[in-house]
Each structure stands twice: as C-alpha cells, then as structure tokens.
Design a protein around this motif. Structure first.
Motif, short mmCIF file in Angstrom:
data_model
loop_
_atom_site.label_atom_id
_atom_site.label_comp_id
_atom_site.label_asym_id
_atom_site.label_seq_id
_atom_site.Cartn_x
_atom_site.Cartn_y
_atom_site.Cartn_z
N SER A 258 -4.31 27.44 30.72
CA SER A 258 -4.56 28.74 30.12
C SER A 258 -5.90 29.26 30.60
O SER A 258 -6.64 28.57 31.29
CB SER A 258 -4.50 28.65 28.60
N GLU A 262 -2.52 37.72 33.95
CA GLU A 262 -1.18 37.83 34.56
C GLU A 262 -1.23 37.97 36.08
O GLU A 262 -0.48 37.28 36.78
CB GLU A 262 -0.42 39.00 33.93
N ALA A 265 -1.65 34.47 37.85
CA ALA A 265 -0.76 33.35 37.54
C ALA A 265 -0.12 32.74 38.79
O ALA A 265 -0.07 31.51 38.94
CB ALA A 265 0.31 33.79 36.55
N GLN A 266 0.39 33.56 39.68
CA GLN A 266 1.08 33.05 40.86
C GLN A 266 0.13 32.25 41.75
O GLN A 266 0.50 31.18 42.27
CB GLN A 266 1.70 34.20 41.65
N PRO A 280 5.23 30.55 33.98
CA PRO A 280 4.75 31.12 32.72
C PRO A 280 5.59 30.65 31.53
O PRO A 280 6.80 30.79 31.53
CB PRO A 280 4.88 32.63 32.94
N VAL A 283 3.07 34.62 27.27
CA VAL A 283 2.11 35.65 27.64
C VAL A 283 1.62 36.31 26.36
O VAL A 283 2.40 36.57 25.44
CB VAL A 283 2.75 36.72 28.56
N VAL A 288 -1.84 34.53 30.42
CA VAL A 288 -0.64 33.72 30.67
C VAL A 288 -0.94 32.25 30.44
O VAL A 288 -2.03 31.76 30.78
CB VAL A 288 -0.17 33.90 32.14
N LEU A 290 0.56 28.80 31.80
CA LEU A 290 1.45 28.15 32.77
C LEU A 290 1.73 26.74 32.31
O LEU A 290 0.84 26.03 31.84
CB LEU A 290 0.81 28.11 34.16
#
Length: 295
Positions: A258, A262, A265-266, A280, A283, A288, A290
C-alpha cells in the motif's frame, strides 16, 4: 498568548528564498500551501524518496509572528530584501492560544475499519467492546487508521487472517498493522522501520494492547520467510525493496503493498513480476492496495 498570521502569495520558485528571509526577520514559523487548494486547480505533491519535487506554481505562504510585532512591516521588509514588489497583497489574522492537546485529540475519533475491527485512541472508550479494538496513541509515528493507505491494509488483514499466520510489516510506523494482525489471530508479528522513534512508538503501542509483536530496525531484521508480508510505504521505496520483500514471502504466502496511487500501480506490480503476480485488491480515494500470492 496570541499570535499574528500573515498570508500572501508568491511564485513557487521563490518559496525557499522568501521563507528563509521571513525567518531571518523574526517569523516564528512559515507554512507553504497550494494556493489552488480545495479548487479544481489543486495540485497534489507527493515527495517520495528519489523524486524531484517541483513547488506549486502559485504558493500561499503563512508567516506567524508574536502579537506585539508589526508583522505587516516585517513581511514587507523581508519581501523587499528578496526584490519582490511591495504591492503584494497581505492578509492578516489573529491566532489565539488554545488547549492544543485537546484540539489535537479531537482530530482522532474511534475508526470502524470493519464490523469486527476498530482503531480506538487511548482517550476514548471503545464504541463496541466486543470487537477487536486496537488501542492507539497517535504520535510521531505514521499509522492511525485514518489515512486510506492504512485503512486498506487493515481491511485486507481483517479479511485475510485466518489464524496462526506469521506476519511481517515492513515500514511499520506506529505498529498498527502488526498489532492488529495479532489481535485478529496471527501467531507472531514483526515490524521493521528505519526510524528508531517509530520502533519505540510501535513497541509502546504493542504493550498498550498486550500483544507480543516485535519491532526492530532494518539492521536487526532476522530475515526468513513469512505467511503474510505487508508494506505500507510509497511507490519508489516499494519498487526498490521488491527483491527483499518478495524473498520474505514463503511459497504460498501472501504479499500486500500500500501507499500506491492508482497511476503508479502497474509500475510497482511490474517490479515484483519475477516472484509474484500482484493485482489491485482494493482502491480507496485514489490509493491502491496491491496483493498477490508467491508461487
């Protein structure tokens, strides 16, 4: 005692220079804020380690002075010393003394994370005595349950701990995640933080809740593998720590990250792709969490 607060707007590139001048002229403190705050022009800035942070293009400075000082004149002198037009609009206001301890405490109310899990400040009674109540003294260490990143982790732990797990919380702050893990049924919890004051605060919070969670600095982290590893930090440190954190998750164990916006995140998930497939899991307010399982 009362103070005078003087507010005015400066270009972002002049903030440091003007702030230093104000302090040199006797300001007790100088606060910088986005002049577009609470409007469509608001620009969030997250100063992650290693990131180059640009100031707000339009910055509102607030300088605090003793009440007996001619604060407006002092500010004008400081601005003149910086070569800034004396026609800058100044707004002044009085800041009265108050019971700052009580006002600070009023900011922290009991927080219901789930039906079975609450975070309760030490000066409040638990709204539901039958729930799992993590009693916390908000202080110098991050983690009170009020921030979306901490709440995401607590919700994930509340839904994922089945009993008997060994938990590692990397970047433990107040210790809230490790303490909550044990109160939810984990058999052991270890928290690690680079800040010695956070380690001390977390240890005190564990004692307050009568759980045997341990908290140490990185040099004293014993290594090994855990059933659950959770890290609520920021995206850049999470990427840098990917080899270490992935290695702490046992095969079949779970990892939760955490402190990630957003759009980040990738990129964070890609740093762990060699060991875990992170996706994810939740949210909240643009943040986000993960999570994934080590194969």
């Amino acid at each position: 005692m009362a103070w005078l607060a003087i507010q005015f707007i400066v270009p972002g590139e002049r903030v440091e220079e003007v702030s230093d001048a104000l302090l040199a002229h006797g300001a007790l403190s100088v606060d910088a804020a986005d002049n577009g705050a609470l409007t469509a022009a608001e620009t969030p800035i997250f100063g992650e380690p290693g990131a180059i942070v640009s100031p707000w293009q339009s910055t509102r400075l607030t300088a605090l002075f003793p009440a007996q000082v001619d604060a407006a004149t002092v500010v004008r002198q400081a601005l003149a010393g910086c070569g800034i037009d004396r026609e800058v609009e100044l707004q002044s206001g009085r800041v009265d003394d108050a019971d700052w301890v009580r006002l600070s405490q009023d900011q922290f109310q009991p927080i219901g994370i789930t039906e079975r899990l609450w975070v309760v400040p030490t000066w409040h009674a638990a709204p539901d005595p039958t729930a799992v109540n993590v009693v916390l003294d908000p202080g110098i260490a991050f983690g009170t349950g009020s921030h979306p990143t901490t709440r995401l982790c607590l919700e994930w732990l509340a839904g994922g701990i089945r009993g008997g797990e060994r938990v590692l919380d990397y970047g433990c702050g107040s210790g809230i995640l490790g303490i909550a893990s044990m109160m939810l049924g984990a058999s052991a919890a270890l928290g690690v933080d680079i800040d010695p004051q956070a380690v001390l605060a977390a240890t005190r919070n564990a004692e307050q809740n009568r759980v045997a969670a341990r908290f140490v600095g990185p040099a004293d982290e014993p290594g090994g593998e855990y059933d659950i590893v959770v890290a609520n930090i920021l995206s850049n440190p999470l990427k840098a720590l990917a080899p270490l954190l992935a290695a702490r998750v046992r095969p079949g164990g779970r990892l939760a990250l955490s402190g990630i916006l957003e759009p980040q995140a990738q990129d964070v998930a890609a740093s762990y792709a060699g060991a875990l497939c992170l996706a994810p899991a939740a949210v909240l307010d643009g943040w986000v969490l993960l999570a994934g399982v080590r194969q």
